[in-house]
Design a protein around this motif. Structure first.
Motif, PDB file in Angstrom:
ATOM      1  N   MET A   1      79.099  33.362 -14.499  1.00 53.99           N
ATOM      2  CA  MET A   1      77.861  32.755 -13.984  1.00 53.99           C
ATOM      3  C   MET A   1      76.780  32.793 -15.048  1.00 53.99           C
ATOM      4  SD  MET A   1      76.340  31.270 -11.539  1.00 53.99           S
ATOM      5  CE  MET A   1      77.764  31.450 -10.454  1.00 53.99           C
ATOM      6  N   GLY A   2      76.173  31.634 -15.306  1.00 59.87           N
ATOM      7  CA  GLY A   2      75.133  31.563 -16.320  1.00 59.87           C
ATOM      8  C   GLY A   2      73.802  32.066 -15.803  1.00 59.87           C
ATOM      9  N   GLU A   3      72.795  31.852 -16.613  1.00 57.13           N
ATOM     10  CA  GLU A   3      71.440  32.241 -16.291  1.00 57.13           C
ATOM     11  C   GLU A   3      70.902  31.387 -15.131  1.00 57.13           C
ATOM     12  OE1 GLU A   3      67.706  32.256 -19.181  1.00 57.13           O
ATOM     13  OE2 GLU A   3      69.638  32.146 -20.195  1.00 57.13           O
ATOM     14  N   ARG A   4      69.924  31.935 -14.412  1.00 58.71           N
ATOM     15  CA  ARG A   4      69.322  31.165 -13.317  1.00 58.71           C
ATOM     16  C   ARG A   4      68.456  30.031 -13.866  1.00 58.71           C
ATOM     17  NH1 ARG A   4      66.892  34.770  -9.131  1.00 58.71           N
ATOM     18  NH2 ARG A   4      65.911  35.711 -10.933  1.00 58.71           N
ATOM     19  N   GLN A   5      68.695  28.825 -13.378  1.00 56.64           N
ATOM     20  CA  GLN A   5      67.944  27.662 -13.842  1.00 56.64           C
ATOM     21  C   GLN A   5      67.079  27.106 -12.724  1.00 56.64           C
ATOM     22  OE1 GLN A   5      68.058  26.794 -16.975  1.00 56.64           O
ATOM     23  NE2 GLN A   5      69.765  28.131 -17.525  1.00 56.64           N
ATOM     24  N   ARG A   6      65.998  26.437 -13.121  1.00 55.59           N
ATOM     25  CA  ARG A   6      65.211  25.679 -12.136  1.00 55.59           C
ATOM     26  C   ARG A   6      65.633  24.218 -12.222  1.00 55.59           C
ATOM     27  NH1 ARG A   6      60.833  28.052  -9.714  1.00 55.59           N
ATOM     28  NH2 ARG A   6      59.536  26.199  -9.673  1.00 55.59           N
ATOM     29  N   ILE A   7      66.077  23.685 -11.105  1.00 57.24           N
ATOM     30  CA  ILE A   7      66.704  22.367 -11.090  1.00 57.24           C
ATOM     31  C   ILE A   7      66.032  21.478 -10.038  1.00 57.24           C
ATOM     32  CG2 ILE A   7      68.886  21.124 -10.741  1.00 57.24           C
ATOM     33  CD1 ILE A   7      70.327  23.833 -11.335  1.00 57.24           C
ATOM     34  N   ILE A   8      65.603  20.274 -10.462  1.00 57.66           N
ATOM     35  CA  ILE A   8      65.086  19.290  -9.509  1.00 57.66           C
ATOM     36  C   ILE A   8      66.254  18.416  -9.052  1.00 57.66           C
ATOM     37  CG2 ILE A   8      63.453  17.393  -9.140  1.00 57.66           C
ATOM     38  CD1 ILE A   8      61.960  19.829 -10.090  1.00 57.66           C
ATOM     39  N   ILE A   9      66.419  18.264  -7.758  1.00 55.94           N
ATOM     40  CA  ILE A   9      67.370  17.274  -7.252  1.00 55.94           C
ATOM     41  C   ILE A   9      66.524  16.152  -6.651  1.00 55.94           C
ATOM     42  CG2 ILE A   9      69.135  16.790  -5.505  1.00 55.94           C
ATOM     43  CD1 ILE A   9      70.251  18.318  -7.849  1.00 55.94           C
ATOM     44  N   ALA A  10      66.711  14.935  -7.204  1.00 57.72           N
ATOM     45  CA  ALA A  10      65.805  13.844  -6.845  1.00 57.72           C
ATOM     46  C   ALA A  10      66.560  12.615  -6.364  1.00 57.72           C
ATOM     47  CB  ALA A  10      64.946  13.486  -8.065  1.00 57.72           C
ATOM     48  N   LYS A  11      65.925  11.895  -5.472  1.00 52.52           N
ATOM     49  CA  LYS A  11      66.465  10.626  -4.975  1.00 52.52           C
ATOM     50  C   LYS A  11      65.514   9.518  -5.421  1.00 52.52           C
ATOM     51  CE  LYS A  11      69.226   9.610  -2.480  1.00 52.52           C
ATOM     52  NZ  LYS A  11      70.628   9.187  -2.690  1.00 52.52           N
ATOM     53  N   PRO A  12      65.822   8.859  -6.554  1.00 54.48           N
ATOM     54  CA  PRO A  12      64.927   7.793  -7.009  1.00 54.48           C
ATOM     55  C   PRO A  12      65.188   6.482  -6.263  1.00 54.48           C
ATOM     56  CG  PRO A  12      66.714   8.110  -8.583  1.00 54.48           C
ATOM     57  CD  PRO A  12      66.947   9.088  -7.464  1.00 54.48           C
ATOM     58  N   ILE A  47      59.125  11.758  -9.999  1.00 50.40           N
ATOM     59  CA  ILE A  47      60.178  12.709 -10.369  1.00 50.40           C
ATOM     60  C   ILE A  47      59.801  13.446 -11.656  1.00 50.40           C
ATOM     61  CG2 ILE A  47      62.591  12.874 -11.136  1.00 50.40           C
ATOM     62  CD1 ILE A  47      63.115  10.475  -9.154  1.00 50.40           C
ATOM     63  N   VAL A  48      59.260  12.701 -12.616  1.00 48.90           N
ATOM     64  CA  VAL A  48      58.862  13.320 -13.887  1.00 48.90           C
ATOM     65  C   VAL A  48      57.710  14.298 -13.653  1.00 48.90           C
ATOM     66  CG1 VAL A  48      57.846  12.845 -16.152  1.00 48.90           C
ATOM     67  CG2 VAL A  48      59.728  11.433 -15.294  1.00 48.90           C
ATOM     68  N   ARG A  49      56.773  13.883 -12.821  1.00 46.47           N
ATOM     69  CA  ARG A  49      55.644  14.759 -12.480  1.00 46.47           C
ATOM     70  C   ARG A  49      56.149  16.048 -11.815  1.00 46.47           C
ATOM     71  NH1 ARG A  49      50.166  14.534 -10.806  1.00 46.47           N
ATOM     72  NH2 ARG A  49      49.708  16.746 -10.492  1.00 46.47           N
ATOM     73  N   THR A  50      57.124  15.911 -10.936  1.00 36.90           N
ATOM     74  CA  THR A  50      57.691  17.093 -10.268  1.00 36.90           C
ATOM     75  C   THR A  50      58.352  18.018 -11.295  1.00 36.90           C
ATOM     76  OG1 THR A  50      58.081  15.811  -8.261  1.00 36.90           O
ATOM     77  CG2 THR A  50      59.260  17.882  -8.451  1.00 36.90           C
ATOM     78  N   ALA A  51      59.120  17.424 -12.214  1.00 35.06           N
ATOM     79  CA  ALA A  51      59.787  18.238 -13.235  1.00 35.06           C
ATOM     80  C   ALA A  51      58.755  18.997 -14.060  1.00 35.06           C
ATOM     81  CB  ALA A  51      60.644  17.347 -14.133  1.00 35.06           C
ATOM     82  N   MET A  52      57.625  18.324 -14.340  1.00 32.18           N
ATOM     83  CA  MET A  52      56.583  18.952 -15.149  1.00 32.18           C
ATOM     84  C   MET A  52      55.906  20.087 -14.371  1.00 32.18           C
ATOM     85  SD  MET A  52      53.192  17.172 -16.750  1.00 32.18           S
ATOM     86  CE  MET A  52      54.034  16.030 -17.824  1.00 32.18           C
ATOM     87  N   ASP A  53      55.463  19.772 -13.143  1.00 29.92           N
ATOM     88  CA  ASP A  53      54.760  20.774 -12.333  1.00 29.92           C
ATOM     89  C   ASP A  53      55.642  21.988 -12.053  1.00 29.92           C
ATOM     90  OD1 ASP A  53      52.664  19.059 -12.243  1.00 29.92           O
ATOM     91  OD2 ASP A  53      52.570  18.867 -10.061  1.00 29.92           O
ATOM     92  N   GLU A  54      56.913  21.738 -11.842  1.00 26.06           N
ATOM     93  CA  GLU A  54      57.813  22.815 -11.422  1.00 26.06           C
ATOM     94  C   GLU A  54      58.468  23.522 -12.609  1.00 26.06           C
ATOM     95  OE1 GLU A  54      58.072  23.978  -8.504  1.00 26.06           O
ATOM     96  OE2 GLU A  54      57.444  22.428  -7.094  1.00 26.06           O
ATOM     97  N   ASP A  55      58.164  23.085 -13.824  1.00 28.06           N
ATOM     98  CA  ASP A  55      58.738  23.688 -15.020  1.00 28.06           C
ATOM     99  C   ASP A  55      60.263  23.749 -14.928  1.00 28.06           C
ATOM    100  OD1 ASP A  55      58.747  24.842 -17.499  1.00 28.06           O
ATOM    101  OD2 ASP A  55      58.414  26.880 -16.774  1.00 28.06           O
ATOM    102  N   ALA A  56      60.857  22.612 -14.560  1.00 27.34           N
ATOM    103  CA  ALA A  56      62.309  22.580 -14.362  1.00 27.34           C
ATOM    104  C   ALA A  56      63.032  22.378 -15.682  1.00 27.34           C
ATOM    105  CB  ALA A  56      62.673  21.450 -13.405  1.00 27.34           C
TER     106      ALA A  56
END
Lengths: 145, 255
Positions: A1-12, A47-56
């Protein structure tokens, strides 16, 4: 198991089917990652804004509408424009085989179709996290090549 | 950990699962933006089994679909991870940075169950506890800890039958003190009662007893932080397990 990642799952885009996205989100959570689901019908900008705000570190795009050829590269371009060059993009849904190389060229590092196991997606996350393969990277690598 | 300093205000919106905290925050954001620059720190629990988390509060924030408002709103989802001490201190630093960078209001949204979550709420200058009807019973003992922290009580879902009963139950159970928080009834669904909320929040005074309850949580948190941050913490743990070091001796060595 790798390191914990922050991942956005998006429906464009205009696509009302998110069972697959939710199954993937759940599988990633069960794999020890922190998953932020955007909900349906997001614009590439949102989606890009979410990735930025959430530091994904990762953005996973799900599309079953046939518009992946427009939406996925748009998200990759907007990520680069926003300076989020280290964000790794992967996709899934109904993506014909002959349309995959164009998506890979635009910066999408993996494309998962129907029948993909959750362990394969987790393996991708763990391998991609160890490579410099964000949307801004010149590395031609993609999953399953 | 130092208390938050800055021009703005940090509030916590907390309460049991399913009472409509996220929808209420969304309703508030619609009324605050774009005049106010607001940050939301949405805290969700980490799965104790996998260590992962599904952070879904954003889905409820329809305000982010409105481009004229989305630019004055920052939403960050935070998982509690394993520790009951680390995340509240991270949230505290986050809130300080946000206040120091032009945000006038920071909203910490967290489920009011579990130590980590209550401690996240205790960071705030003001705490708003949300309740709702149709939750099965009257006031449970488990809520007492949460209610004592409240500077304002909001009963959400006023459009549903039973909301008045919840208001009555809360009024009854709080009437034994002369320092009880105000109770208001709103509906995040219909918007009923929401227009008055922004002004109320900015004018909200902290109760004497909630301030004390909040400081109690902060003190406990700081104390735990002090213990776990001690470089010998793991070694002492080993000695408790392997050498039969007593807890009293361990505490003495750690303090």
């Amino acid at each position: 198991m790798g390191e914990r990642q922050r991942i956005i799952i998006a429906k464009p885009g205009l696509d009302g089917h998110d069972r697959g996205a939710k199954v993937v989100a759940r599988a990633l959570r069960d794999g020890g990652h922190e998953v932020i689901y955007t909900g349906l019908r997001r614009t590439p900008n949102q989606i890009v804004r979410t990735a930025m705000d959430e530091d994904a570190r990762f953005v996973g795009l799900s599309s079953l509408s046939g518009a992946h050829g427009h939406l996925f590269p748009t998200v990759c371009n907007l990520l680069r424009e926003a300076g989020l060059n280290d964000v790794i993009v992967f996709g899934g849904g109904i993506i014909p085989d002959d349309e995959r190389s164009a998506l890979h060229a635009s910066g999408v590092r993996a494309i998962f179709g129907p029948g993909t196991t959750s362990s394969e997606i987790l393996e991708f996350i763990s391998e991609a996290a160890g490579r410099n393969c964000g949307v801004g990277s010149q590395d031609p690598w993609h999953w399953g090549e | 950990m130092e208390p938050i300093r800055g021009e703005g205000l940090v509030i916590a919106i907390t309460g049991p699962p399913g009472v409509g905290k996220s929808c209420l925050v969304d309703g508030l954001l619609h009324r605050l933006a774009p005049e106010h620059i607001v940050a939301v720190l949405a805290v969700d629990p980490t799965s104790p089994l996998s260590g992962g988390a599904l952070l879904g509060d954003r889905i409820r924030f329809s305000v982010l679909d409105d481009d004229s408002k989305a630019d004055s709103i920052y939403v960050r989802s935070i998982a509690t991870r394993s520790s009951s001490g680390a995340v509240p201190s991270i949230i505290q630093s986050l809130a300080s940075h946000l206040l120091g960078n032009g945000f006038g209001l920071v909203i910490i949204e967290t489920v009011g169950a579990g130590q980590a979550e209550i401690r996240c709420a205790a960071i705030a200058d003001r705490i708003i506890v949300v309740e709702g009807p149709a939750r099965g019973d009257g006031i449970q003992a488990e809520k007492a800890g949460l209610l004592e922290l409240a500077d304002l009580l909001i009963v959400n879902k006023s459009d549903l039958p039973g909301a008045d009963k919840v208001v009555n139950d809360l009024t009854m159970s709080l009437s034994i003190t002369d320092d009880s928080p105000e109770i208001i009834k709103v509906s995040a669904l219909t918007g009923d009662g929401l227009d008055q909320l922004p002004a109320m929040i900015f004018a909200l005074e902290s109760r004497v007893s909630s301030q004390r309850a909040r400081n109690r949580q902060r003190l406990l948190m700081a104390h735990e932080h002090l213990l776990t941050a001690n470089p010998n913490f793991e070694a002492i743990l080993d000695r408790i397990s392997q050498e039969g070091l007593s807890l009293a001796q361990a505490l003495e060595e750690l303090s």
